[in-house]
Design a protein around this motif. Structure first.
Motif, PDB file in Angstrom:
ATOM      1  N   TYR A 351       0.814  -1.206   0.036  1.00 61.32           N
ATOM      2  CA  TYR A 351       0.008  -0.054  -0.065  1.00 61.32           C
ATOM      3  C   TYR A 351       0.841   1.113  -0.078  1.00 61.32           C
ATOM      4  O   TYR A 351       2.017   1.124   0.660  1.00 61.32           O
ATOM      5  CB  TYR A 351      -0.854  -0.156   1.344  1.00 61.32           C
ATOM      6  CG  TYR A 351      -2.070  -1.055   1.364  1.00 61.32           C
ATOM      7  CD1 TYR A 351      -3.274  -0.903   0.488  1.00 61.32           C
ATOM      8  CD2 TYR A 351      -1.807  -2.214   2.107  1.00 61.32           C
ATOM      9  CE1 TYR A 351      -4.067  -2.028   0.372  1.00 61.32           C
ATOM     10  CE2 TYR A 351      -2.786  -3.139   1.902  1.00 61.32           C
ATOM     11  CZ  TYR A 351      -4.012  -2.744   1.233  1.00 61.32           C
ATOM     12  OH  TYR A 351      -4.901  -3.870   1.327  1.00 61.32           O
ATOM     13  N   ARG A 352       0.466   2.404  -0.683  1.00 60.96           N
ATOM     14  CA  ARG A 352       1.229   3.564  -0.818  1.00 60.96           C
ATOM     15  C   ARG A 352       0.115   4.690  -0.815  1.00 60.96           C
ATOM     16  O   ARG A 352      -0.879   4.687  -1.529  1.00 60.96           O
ATOM     17  CB  ARG A 352       1.992   3.683  -1.955  1.00 60.96           C
ATOM     18  CG  ARG A 352       2.479   5.270  -2.146  1.00 60.96           C
ATOM     19  CD  ARG A 352       3.594   5.143  -3.250  1.00 60.96           C
ATOM     20  NE  ARG A 352       4.646   4.101  -3.186  1.00 60.96           N
ATOM     21  CZ  ARG A 352       5.390   3.858  -4.258  1.00 60.96           C
ATOM     22  NH1 ARG A 352       5.281   4.571  -5.296  1.00 60.96           N
ATOM     23  NH2 ARG A 352       6.524   2.862  -4.050  1.00 60.96           N
ATOM     24  N   THR A 353       0.332   5.400   0.402  1.00 58.95           N
ATOM     25  CA  THR A 353      -0.707   6.574   0.472  1.00 58.95           C
ATOM     26  C   THR A 353      -0.126   7.944   0.064  1.00 58.95           C
ATOM     27  O   THR A 353       1.102   8.313   0.304  1.00 58.95           O
ATOM     28  CB  THR A 353      -0.958   6.882   2.079  1.00 58.95           C
ATOM     29  OG1 THR A 353      -1.414   5.799   2.495  1.00 58.95           O
ATOM     30  CG2 THR A 353      -1.951   7.954   2.069  1.00 58.95           C
TER      31      THR A 353
END
Length: 363
Positions: A351-353
């Motif tokens: 995941y990457r925000t």
């Protein structure tokens, strides 16, 4: 013309006899070659026929050369007979030395090959015989070459020195490179101390892992799991730290690791991994009797690591051999994934925000 034939009748008869003798010997050699080849092939279907063919060519060449030398006696003067006779004896000697050397080397190779096959069939270690086969065959050829040198007057002294033993080391050191000597000594160390043997599965690096198929005077041959042959010089393999999966106990513990999301049920995931490993036909029960009585599971599963977007679970799965452990790991990866999908356990992607900030005054 009649007078010429009367004068040289003995020479003509001598020449005809020589030519006839060479032709008969040539024919007999070919017939003997066919008979011997047929007999050997019936007895040993996998026999290498190159040495037999080589002996035939050497013998036929010997008959022709000897015949030509014998014919030259007709044309030489009487004072040259002694020199021609010496040439005749030299060629005859070299020819028979070559034949005996080839036959001896071939016989030695066949004996070692049969011994290696018997040891393999009975489950014994054939490593020593494989290595000694190369030593024996090369030793016979070198000895034959040295005896050939004995017949050459200008090299007679050199051959005597070598055969005497004192010059062997000096000759090897003089004509061999340091790398060649290192490989030879490395091969002797491998045979003597046996860090591995033919048939063992060894790992030298992540890209060099497989079964040892041969150990020669120069190199060790490994067949990897892609059926590719890896040739490693003995001097190099002796310097490497290697893993021998067949040295001592062959049972092997394989780490089966799976990563699940933080929202997934850890206990359920651990149970699924344990069940899938334990029901695999290649699983090996490594527990002691006391551990079995205490109810310790056959496969232990634990949470071993927290990652950025997942937690890592590890199952300690035992197998009887390294090959079985690879097959077990490959199979349970698939079955665990299918069970996870049905139970709603997520194997997450990274995941990457991304945060986007508007500049002051922008619309």
């Amino acid at each position: 013309m009649e007078e010429y034939f009367k004068t040289h009748s003995s020479d003509l008869i001598y020449g005809a006899v020589i030519i006839l003798a060479v032709a008969v010997l040539y024919l007999l050699t070919n017939l003997l070659h066919k008979w011997l080849l047929k007999r050997r092939l019936n007895k040993f279907a996998s026999l290498n026929t190159t040495p037999i063919n080589l002996v035939k060519r050497v013998v036929n060449t010997l008959w022709i050369v000897l015949g030509l030398i014998a014919l030259t006696f007709i044309f030489v003067e009487e004072e040259e007979f002694a020199a021609m006779n010496e040439h005749f004896k030299l060629v005859l000697y070299l020819g028979f030395v070559a034949i005996i050397t080839i036959v001896a080397a071939t016989s030695s190779n066949m004996w070692f090959t049969r011994s290696i096959r018997r040891k393999t069939q009975t489950g014994d270690d054939p490593t020593n015989f494989k290595f000694l086969r190369y030593v024996s065959v090369y030793g016979i050829y070198i000895t034959g070459a040295l005896f050939g040198l004995l017949a050459i007057p200008s090299l007679h002294g050199v051959a005597q020195t070598i055969l005497g033993g004192a010059g062997v080391i000096a000759l090897i050191v003089g004509v061999s490179s340091q790398e060649a000597l290192s490989n030879l000594v490395g091969g002797l160390f491998i045979i003597s101390f046996k860090p591995f043997k033919v048939g063992d599965v060894i790992e030298i690096s992540d890209t060099m892992i497989g079964t040892v198929t041969d150990i020669t005077l120069r190199h060790t041959v490994i067949r990897n799991f892609k059926n590719r042959m890896i040739v490693i010089p003995n001097s190099i393999i002796n310097k490497e730290k290697l893993v021998n999966y067949d040295l001592g106990e062959q049972k092997c513990c394989e780490y089966v690791e799976m990563s699940i999301s933080y929202d997934s049920n850890v206990d359920l995931a651990k149970t699924i991994m344990q069940e899938e490993c334990e029901k695999h036909p290649l699983i090996y029960d490594n527990r002691t009797e006391l551990e079995k009585q205490d109810g310790i599971p056959m496969v232990k599963v634990a949470l071993v690591q927290f990652d950025d977007s997942s937690v890592k679970l590890r199952a300690w799965a035992w197998a009887q051999t390294f090959g079985d452990s690879i097959a077990l790991k490959r199979d349970v990866f698939e079955s665990i994934k299918k069970r996870f999908d049905t139970k709603g356990i997520e194997i997450p992607f990274p995941y990457r925000t991304i945060v986007v900030k508007n500049k002051e005054g922008s619309k």
